[in-house]
Motif scaffolding. Structure first.
Motif, mmCIF file in Angstrom:
data_model
loop_
_atom_site.group_PDB
_atom_site.id
_atom_site.type_symbol
_atom_site.label_atom_id
_atom_site.label_comp_id
_atom_site.label_asym_id
_atom_site.label_seq_id
_atom_site.Cartn_x
_atom_site.Cartn_y
_atom_site.Cartn_z
ATOM 1 N N VAL A 179 0.850 -1.252 0.025
ATOM 2 C CA VAL A 179 -0.147 0.014 0.112
ATOM 3 C C VAL A 179 1.017 1.323 -0.043
ATOM 4 O O VAL A 179 1.927 1.120 0.333
ATOM 5 C CB VAL A 179 -0.691 0.122 1.243
ATOM 6 N N THR B 94 -7.103 2.484 3.841
ATOM 7 C CA THR B 94 -6.354 1.832 3.081
ATOM 8 C C THR B 94 -5.713 0.598 3.936
ATOM 9 O O THR B 94 -5.594 -0.536 3.481
ATOM 10 C CB THR B 94 -5.436 2.217 2.112
ATOM 11 N N PRO C 252 0.093 -4.997 6.135
ATOM 12 C CA PRO C 252 0.134 -3.776 5.068
ATOM 13 C C PRO C 252 1.673 -3.535 5.141
ATOM 14 O O PRO C 252 2.568 -3.377 6.087
ATOM 15 C CB PRO C 252 -0.631 -2.476 5.579
ATOM 16 N N ILE D 273 -2.306 -2.483 -3.383
ATOM 17 C CA ILE D 273 -3.658 -1.736 -3.665
ATOM 18 C C ILE D 273 -2.975 -0.384 -3.967
ATOM 19 O O ILE D 273 -2.235 0.280 -3.122
ATOM 20 C CB ILE D 273 -4.343 -1.345 -2.013
#
Ligand SMILES: *Cc1c(COP(=O)(O)O)cnc(C)c1O
Length: 363
Positions: A80, A88, A99, A128
């Motif tokens: 991310v 997110t 993440p 992402i």
């Protein structure tokens, strides 16, 4: 005072149509997963150019459910951008996955594709991308990396409804896209709302069940799903506002282009945009960078101009992510220390835009 954003005034442009839409729902007697949601899903899918749109309760759930739909779980890693809104990261954490933060490009504020590969491990499952502030990320470069390592590409399109890249809309630029219809977004409801877009038949089927207790058919549950549905009133309002989205984005573009052309102050760094791809930016926010941000923000305030910082504290410096607090992310930190968002919206008047430019040029 020139407000940063007046959502009430934006919605009042469509007052009659919105009132009629809400009345229709009231009279239908169907308030959850009825005609309005079905029609909105069809219209939004057609707008984005994808096979499926699935209404959900909000943007965070849209992201989190996509990850769940792809079976991403504890032990998996998801790339991310480090300077995104915290949602997110939370979507990844909600699924027990980790993440992995990648620095943005200092000019576009979007994830720097040149820094992705060094963060990929055997546990990486997806990237992402966030089309931050309304500008589509460098997708061609990201597709190449995703293909090479067999990763899913998930778009966080919560700030970029309607942007066009390479002839395609956001929501159609990866394996799946997540949208938020929070009232201040480019396509905003009168409460919470979200949607997932995809061309993936299997994923769409799974998500339709997951958002509704894991049930394809009433009282038969295939999965331990969640309750994350878009409601009929929000869908009815969104159907009205979707019809005006392109027009509104074009008005935002006009404001942005005026700012870009007329703000002339070497203390103020303007946002970067490749003008040959101007449709790839829908200007959810117009973000400048200033060394002495506090002073500049106070100066604008004293001249009747309201501004907001998106965002003052990066996710890796939040208490919620204490495990990331020791990361060194100098580009992200520089951005968070200097960014300031000027007023931008489809209803900002020429007079106000002019005044804002004058005040900034006099700083
Ligand atoms: C608004 C936003 C979200 C979350 O949307 P909600 O509807 O508030 O849950 C996620 N990502 C980004 C980049 C956003 O701006």
């Amino acid at each position: 005072m020139i407000p940063f954003l007046d959502v009430k005034a934006i919605n009042e442009c469509y007052l009659k149509e919105i009132e009629c839409a809400i009345k229709e729902v009231l009279r239908s007697g169907q308030y959850i997963l009825g005609e309005q949601v079905k029609k909105f899903e069809d219209e939004f899918a057609r707008y984005c150019g994808v096979k499926y749109a699935i209404g959900v309760a909000n943007g965070l759930d849209a992201l989190s459910l996509i990850l769940r739909g792809y079976g991403i779980k504890e032990g998996d890693e998801v790339i991310v951008p480090a300077n995104t809104y915290i949602a997110t990261l939370l979507a990844v954490s909600m699924n027990g996955a980790t993440p992995v933060l990648v620095e943005p490009n200092i000019n576009t504020y979007n994830i720097d594709p040149n820094k992705i590969e060094e963060k990929i491990t055997c546990r990486t499952r997806a990237i992402i991308v966030v089309h931050l502030y309304g500008q589509v990320a460098d997708m061609k470069h990201i597709w190449k990396i995703a293909n090479k390592y067999n990763l899913k590409v998930i778009e966080d399109a919560a700030q970029a409804h309607g942007a066009i890249y390479s002839g395609k809309r956001t929501g159609n630029l990866g394996d799946a896209g997540a949208f938020s219809f929070y009232p201040s977004k480019n396509l905003g409801a009168l409460g919470d709302g979200g949607a997932i877009t995809t061309n993936d038949d299997e994923l769409a089927k799974r998500l339709r069940a997951l958002r509704n207790y894991g049930s394809h058919e009433k009282y038969y549950n295939l999965y331990k799903g969640v309750n994350s549905r878009l409601d009929e009133i929000q869908a009815a309002v969104l159907r009205v506002k979707l019809r005006y989205l392109d027009e509104e984005n074009e008005k935002r573009r006009r404001v942005a282009e005026y700012y870009l052309k007329h703000i002339k102050n070497n203390k103020v760094i303007l946002p970067y945009i490749d003008m040959s791809k101007k449709l790839s930016h829908v200007w959810h926010l117009f973000v400048v960078r200033v060394g002495n941000r506090n002073e500049f923000q106070n100066y604008l305030q004293s001249h009747g101009i309201q501004t907001i910082i998106h965002y003052p504290i990066p996710p890796h410096k939040q208490n919620a992510y204490s495990e990331l607090n020791s990361l060194r992310l100098p580009v992200t930190e520089e951005i968070h220390n200097t960014v300031l968002s000027l007023p931008i919206s489809p209803i900002l008047t020429d007079e106000h835009v002019n005044k804002i430019v004058q005040v900034i040029n006099d700083y």
